[in-house]
Design a protein around this motif. Structure first.
Motif, PDB file in Angstrom:
ATOM      1  N   ASN A   1       0.819  -1.203   0.000  1.00  0.00           N
ATOM      2  CA  ASN A   1       0.000   0.000   0.000  1.00  0.00           C
ATOM      3  C   ASN A   1       0.862   1.265   0.000  1.00  0.00           C
TER       4      ASN A   1
ATOM      5  N   ALA B   1       2.290   1.794  -3.348  1.00  0.00           N
ATOM      6  CA  ALA B   1       1.264   2.358  -4.230  1.00  0.00           C
ATOM      7  C   ALA B   1       1.195   3.873  -4.054  1.00  0.00           C
TER       8      ALA B   1
ATOM      9  N   ARG C   1      -1.915   1.162  -9.274  1.00  0.00           N
ATOM     10  CA  ARG C   1      -3.109   0.325  -9.361  1.00  0.00           C
ATOM     11  C   ARG C   1      -2.776  -1.136  -9.043  1.00  0.00           C
TER      12      ARG C   1
ATOM     13  N   ASP D   1      -0.342  -2.340  -7.308  1.00  0.00           N
ATOM     14  CA  ASP D   1      -0.023  -2.517  -5.893  1.00  0.00           C
ATOM     15  C   ASP D   1      -1.284  -2.457  -5.030  1.00  0.00           C
ATOM     16  N   CYS D   2      -2.214  -1.560  -5.364  1.00  0.00           N
ATOM     17  CA  CYS D   2      -3.483  -1.512  -4.632  1.00  0.00           C
ATOM     18  C   CYS D   2      -4.223  -2.837  -4.771  1.00  0.00           C
ATOM     19  N   GLU D   3      -4.226  -3.377  -5.966  1.00  0.00           N
ATOM     20  CA  GLU D   3      -4.891  -4.668  -6.192  1.00  0.00           C
ATOM     21  C   GLU D   3      -4.241  -5.778  -5.372  1.00  0.00           C
TER      22      GLU D   3
ATOM     23  N   VAL E   1      -2.727  -5.353  -2.444  1.00  0.00           N
ATOM     24  CA  VAL E   1      -3.170  -5.130  -1.064  1.00  0.00           C
ATOM     25  C   VAL E   1      -4.544  -5.758  -0.860  1.00  0.00           C
TER      26      VAL E   1
ATOM     27  N   HIS F   1      -9.354  -3.643   3.077  1.00  0.00           N
ATOM     28  CA  HIS F   1      -8.419  -2.524   3.288  1.00  0.00           C
ATOM     29  C   HIS F   1      -8.992  -1.288   2.584  1.00  0.00           C
TER      30      HIS F   1
ATOM     31  N   ALA G   1      -6.641   0.955   0.471  1.00  0.00           N
ATOM     32  CA  ALA G   1      -6.279   0.443  -0.855  1.00  0.00           C
ATOM     33  C   ALA G   1      -7.467   0.495  -1.812  1.00  0.00           C
TER      34      ALA G   1
ATOM     35  N   GLY H   1      -7.578   4.026  -2.776  1.00  0.00           N
ATOM     36  CA  GLY H   1      -6.428   4.283  -3.653  1.00  0.00           C
ATOM     37  C   GLY H   1      -6.629   3.699  -5.038  1.00  0.00           C
ATOM     38  N   LEU H   2      -7.197   2.511  -5.105  1.00  0.00           N
ATOM     39  CA  LEU H   2      -7.491   1.895  -6.401  1.00  0.00           C
ATOM     40  C   LEU H   2      -8.448   2.786  -7.189  1.00  0.00           C
TER      41      LEU H   2
ATOM     42  N   CYS I   1      -6.541   5.697  -8.588  1.00  0.00           N
ATOM     43  CA  CYS I   1      -5.727   5.295  -9.745  1.00  0.00           C
ATOM     44  C   CYS I   1      -6.596   5.163 -10.986  1.00  0.00           C
TER      45      CYS I   1
END
Length: 155
Positions: free
Chosen positions: A78, A81, A94, A96-98, A100, A107, A110, A113-114, A117
């Motif tokens: 995370n 990301a 994206r 890295d968020c996936e 997480v 989470h 994340a 954050g996704l 992105c």
């Protein structure tokens, strides 16, 4: 990383009591940051220092090494990301968020954050879906509601 304590915290995120929601939010972040004990917390602190200093390369390097050593450390993914997003490397952020979300499906950081992105990549429908999932976990997070409206307007 699911337990009865986490289940209770996730339920507290849905309460109308703002104090209970904030406490649950803080406790979940503490659990995620503390997943690998003091060693993990120290690595995340160091990476944050580099990020805040604008040394994205060093932050990314430290987090990549951390991920190689602890591939199930969701918060390292995370934080990386965040480093990627800060550099407008949205596709890498994206992914890295996936990752997480694979480790910790609830989470909310994340999931949010996704969505960010996907919004930055112009994938508005997918972004809306990510923000909606974040709202399933944290229904009172007004930022996600606002971002859904922004994405809808961009369709």
């Amino acid at each position: 990383m699911k337990s009865s304590k986490i289940d209770q915290l996730l339920q507290d995120l849905k309460k109308t009591d703002e104090v209970a929601r904030q406490r649950a939010t803080n406790e979940l972040w503490q659990l995620w940051f503390g997943q690998k004990g003091e060693i993990g917390r120290d690595l995340l602190r160091r990476s944050q220092f580099f990020l805040e200093a604008g040394n994205f390369e060093k932050a990314e390097e430290l987090l990549t090494e951390t991920i190689q050593n602890y591939p199930d450390f969701a918060e390292a993914w995370n934080r990386r990301a965040v480093v990627y997003f800060s550099q407008e490397k949205y596709q890498q952020a994206r992914k890295d968020c996936e990752q997480v979300i694979q480790i910790i499906p609830y989470h909310f950081g994340a999931l949010h954050g996704l969505g960010l992105c996907l919004l930055a990549l112009g994938k508005y429908r997918e972004a809306i879906a990510a923000f909606r999932k974040a709202l399933e976990v944290q229904p009172h997070a007004l930022i996600n509601q606002k971002l859904i409206l922004e994405c809808t307007a961009l369709l």
